[in-house]
Write a protein that holds these residues in place. Structure first.
Motif, PDB file in Angstrom:
ATOM      1  N   GLU A  68       0.835  -1.204   0.000  1.00  0.00           N
ATOM      2  CA  GLU A  68       0.000   0.000   0.000  1.00  0.00           C
ATOM      3  C   GLU A  68       0.867   1.249   0.000  1.00  0.00           C
ATOM      4  OE1 GLU A  68      -3.093   2.636   2.713  1.00  0.00           O
ATOM      5  OE2 GLU A  68      -2.371   0.732   3.486  1.00  0.00           O
ATOM      6  N   GLU A  72      -4.800   9.100   2.082  1.00  0.00           N
ATOM      7  CA  GLU A  72      -6.261   9.123   2.036  1.00  0.00           C
ATOM      8  C   GLU A  72      -6.759  10.550   2.174  1.00  0.00           C
ATOM      9  OE1 GLU A  72      -8.318   7.946   5.849  1.00  0.00           O
ATOM     10  OE2 GLU A  72      -6.406   6.947   6.173  1.00  0.00           O
ATOM     11  N   SER A 104      -2.857  -2.558  -2.490  1.00  0.00           N
ATOM     12  CA  SER A 104      -3.999  -2.051  -1.723  1.00  0.00           C
ATOM     13  C   SER A 104      -3.988  -0.522  -1.711  1.00  0.00           C
ATOM     14  CB  SER A 104      -3.947  -2.574  -0.283  1.00  0.00           C
ATOM     15  OG  SER A 104      -3.982  -3.983  -0.255  1.00  0.00           O
ATOM     16  N   ASP A 106      -6.657   3.274  -0.634  1.00  0.00           N
ATOM     17  CA  ASP A 106      -7.915   3.922  -0.254  1.00  0.00           C
ATOM     18  C   ASP A 106      -8.468   4.667  -1.458  1.00  0.00           C
ATOM     19  OD1 ASP A 106      -8.152   3.342   2.575  1.00  0.00           O
ATOM     20  OD2 ASP A 106      -6.412   4.639   2.872  1.00  0.00           O
ATOM     21  N   SER A 140      -9.368  -0.681   0.292  1.00  0.00           N
ATOM     22  CA  SER A 140      -9.465  -0.549   1.750  1.00  0.00           C
ATOM     23  C   SER A 140     -10.799   0.074   2.127  1.00  0.00           C
ATOM     24  CB  SER A 140      -8.318   0.317   2.277  1.00  0.00           C
ATOM     25  OG  SER A 140      -7.073  -0.285   2.005  1.00  0.00           O
ATOM     26  N   GLU A 142     -12.831   2.735   4.723  1.00  0.00           N
ATOM     27  CA  GLU A 142     -12.505   3.977   5.427  1.00  0.00           C
ATOM     28  C   GLU A 142     -13.608   4.296   6.441  1.00  0.00           C
ATOM     29  OE1 GLU A 142     -10.777   6.925   2.721  1.00  0.00           O
ATOM     30  OE2 GLU A 142     -10.965   5.453   1.103  1.00  0.00           O
ATOM     31  N   THR A 167     -12.451  -4.500   1.477  1.00  0.00           N
ATOM     32  CA  THR A 167     -12.320  -4.690   2.921  1.00  0.00           C
ATOM     33  C   THR A 167     -13.639  -4.364   3.613  1.00  0.00           C
ATOM     34  OG1 THR A 167     -10.003  -3.999   2.747  1.00  0.00           O
ATOM     35  CG2 THR A 167     -10.981  -4.030   4.960  1.00  0.00           C
ATOM     36  N   ARG A 190     -11.774  -8.903   2.545  1.00  0.00           N
ATOM     37  CA  ARG A 190     -10.765  -8.763   3.603  1.00  0.00           C
ATOM     38  C   ARG A 190     -11.487  -8.281   4.863  1.00  0.00           C
ATOM     39  NH1 ARG A 190      -7.318  -4.397   5.296  1.00  0.00           N
ATOM     40  NH2 ARG A 190      -5.360  -5.206   6.169  1.00  0.00           N
ATOM     41  N   TYR A 278       1.132  -7.289   5.067  1.00  0.00           N
ATOM     42  CA  TYR A 278       0.637  -6.044   4.483  1.00  0.00           C
ATOM     43  C   TYR A 278       1.727  -4.985   4.642  1.00  0.00           C
ATOM     44  CZ  TYR A 278      -3.075  -2.629   3.355  1.00  0.00           C
ATOM     45  OH  TYR A 278      -3.865  -1.666   2.768  1.00  0.00           O
ATOM     46  N   THR A 280       3.417  -1.298   3.890  1.00  0.00           N
ATOM     47  CA  THR A 280       3.074   0.090   3.562  1.00  0.00           C
ATOM     48  C   THR A 280       4.341   0.909   3.327  1.00  0.00           C
ATOM     49  OG1 THR A 280       3.036   0.704   5.912  1.00  0.00           O
ATOM     50  CG2 THR A 280       0.952   0.039   4.917  1.00  0.00           C
ATOM     51  N   TYR A 288      -1.473   6.550  10.009  1.00  0.00           N
ATOM     52  CA  TYR A 288      -1.217   5.116  10.119  1.00  0.00           C
ATOM     53  C   TYR A 288      -0.566   4.783  11.455  1.00  0.00           C
ATOM     54  CZ  TYR A 288       0.092   0.456   8.445  1.00  0.00           C
ATOM     55  OH  TYR A 288       0.223  -0.900   8.286  1.00  0.00           O
TER      56      TYR A 288
END
Length: 319
Positions: A68, A72, A104, A106, A140, A142, A167, A190, A278, A280, A288
């Motif tokens: 990812e 966002e 992945s 947003d 993803s 939110e 997700t 997910r 996962y 990032t 995050y």
């Protein structure tokens, strides 16, 4: 949960959504490098190469991976296009390296905060590029205010392409109905508990009731032979899911975030269950980091340790 922990969680989740505080951190020559020391526990790096390097290392160890590019709530069209272009580049590089894994993102990072048409245009561009390389996309979830729009765009894209999943947050009351609808679509689901702070009339707090609901959703997906990613670090939940022998199913994987419970995920991999890490990257790590600490307040101690002494890297424990 202790009252003090609840207050810490609420404070961190509020801080995570505070754009002024986020901006102040990003612009501060003192705070940014200081907090980055804590964020590095959960983020592979600030550049795409950092995530690709980590991905290859995990793949060599027989994990699956998802990458990812963090971001966002992007309200500037140029920034949305830049994020989309960055994700296209991730897909391109993964494709060249034959890393047929998952990317992945947003939807609010690629246009949803402006309007749904822009988000869908960018989503379809990403999906087409990913399809060329055999790469899967995971949308993803939110805040609850965006859930309906996200699901609408997902249903629109998955009607045309088979390489997209979505997700779902178990803590939202509406997920019971959403799951019944989305299980009719082929895309992987997910399942997370849910990290966003929501009002009590919209979502459950962390509780045994939430755990029970999570298990119910897993059971429904397993019984339907629907692709599912069990995305939780809650060891008790995972133990119960393992006891029920769901992890033996070919349509089931366990997914955990980079830097969170790595020993637990390794134990599951050693049992030959399908396991995904996962990963990032990027410099939009402030929110995050707040979420990683809020999900398990004891990680605040680790953050302080990381800030003071980067050489100390104690394994985190998160539910």
């Amino acid at each position: 949960m202790k009252k003090a922990e609840e207050l810490v969680i609420q404070a961190l989740k509020s801080a995570a959504r505070d754009e002024r505080l986020k901006y102040a951190v990003q612009q501060s020559k003192e705070l940014y490098p200081l907090l980055w020391k804590a964020a590095k526990r959960y983020v592979t790096g600030e550049k795409r190469e950092d995530a690709i390097t980590a991905a290859r290392e995990y793949l060599d160890e027989n994990y699956n991976i998802s990458i990812e590019f963090i971001g966002e709530n992007t309200n500037d069209l140029w920034e949305c296009q830049r994020a989309k272009d960055e994700l296209l580049q991730v897909i391109e590089e993964m494709g060249i390296l034959s890393l047929k894994q998952t990317v992945s993102f947003d939807l609010s990072h690629i246009g949803l905060s402006i309007n749904a048409d822009i988000a869908y245009k960018h989503l379809e561009e990403l999906t087409q590029k990913a399809q060329q390389y055999g790469i899967y996309l995971m949308i993803s979830m939110e805040e609850s205010s965006k859930t309906s729009d996200i699901i609408t765009l997902y249903k629109k894209i998955v009607a045309k392409y088979t390489n997209v999943g979505i997700t779902l947050q178990a803590h939202l009351y509406r997920t019971k109905e959403d799951l019944q609808e989305l299980i009719q679509y082929p895309g992987k689901l997910r399942l997370v508990k849910g990290a966003f702070q929501e009002s009590v009339d919209i979502a459950l707090n962390r509780s045994e009731e939430l755990n029970s609901r999570y298990l119910d959703y897993v059971e429904q997906l397993v019984n339907a032979n629907h692709p599912i990613s069990i995305a939780t670090h809650d060891e008790k939940l995972i133990q119960e899911i393992e006891r029920r022998q769901y992890l033996h199913n070919s349509n089931v994987e366990v997914e955990m975030l980079y830097g969170v419970r790595p020993s637990l995920l390794n134990e599951l991999k050693m049992k030959e269950y399908s396991c995904r890490v996962y990963l990032t990257y990027g410099n939009e790590w402030y929110l995050y980091l707040c979420h990683r600490i809020a999900e398990y307040p004891e990680n605040l101690y680790l953050a302080v340790t990381d800030i003071i002494n980067e050489s100390i890297r104690v394994s985190s424990v998160e539910d």
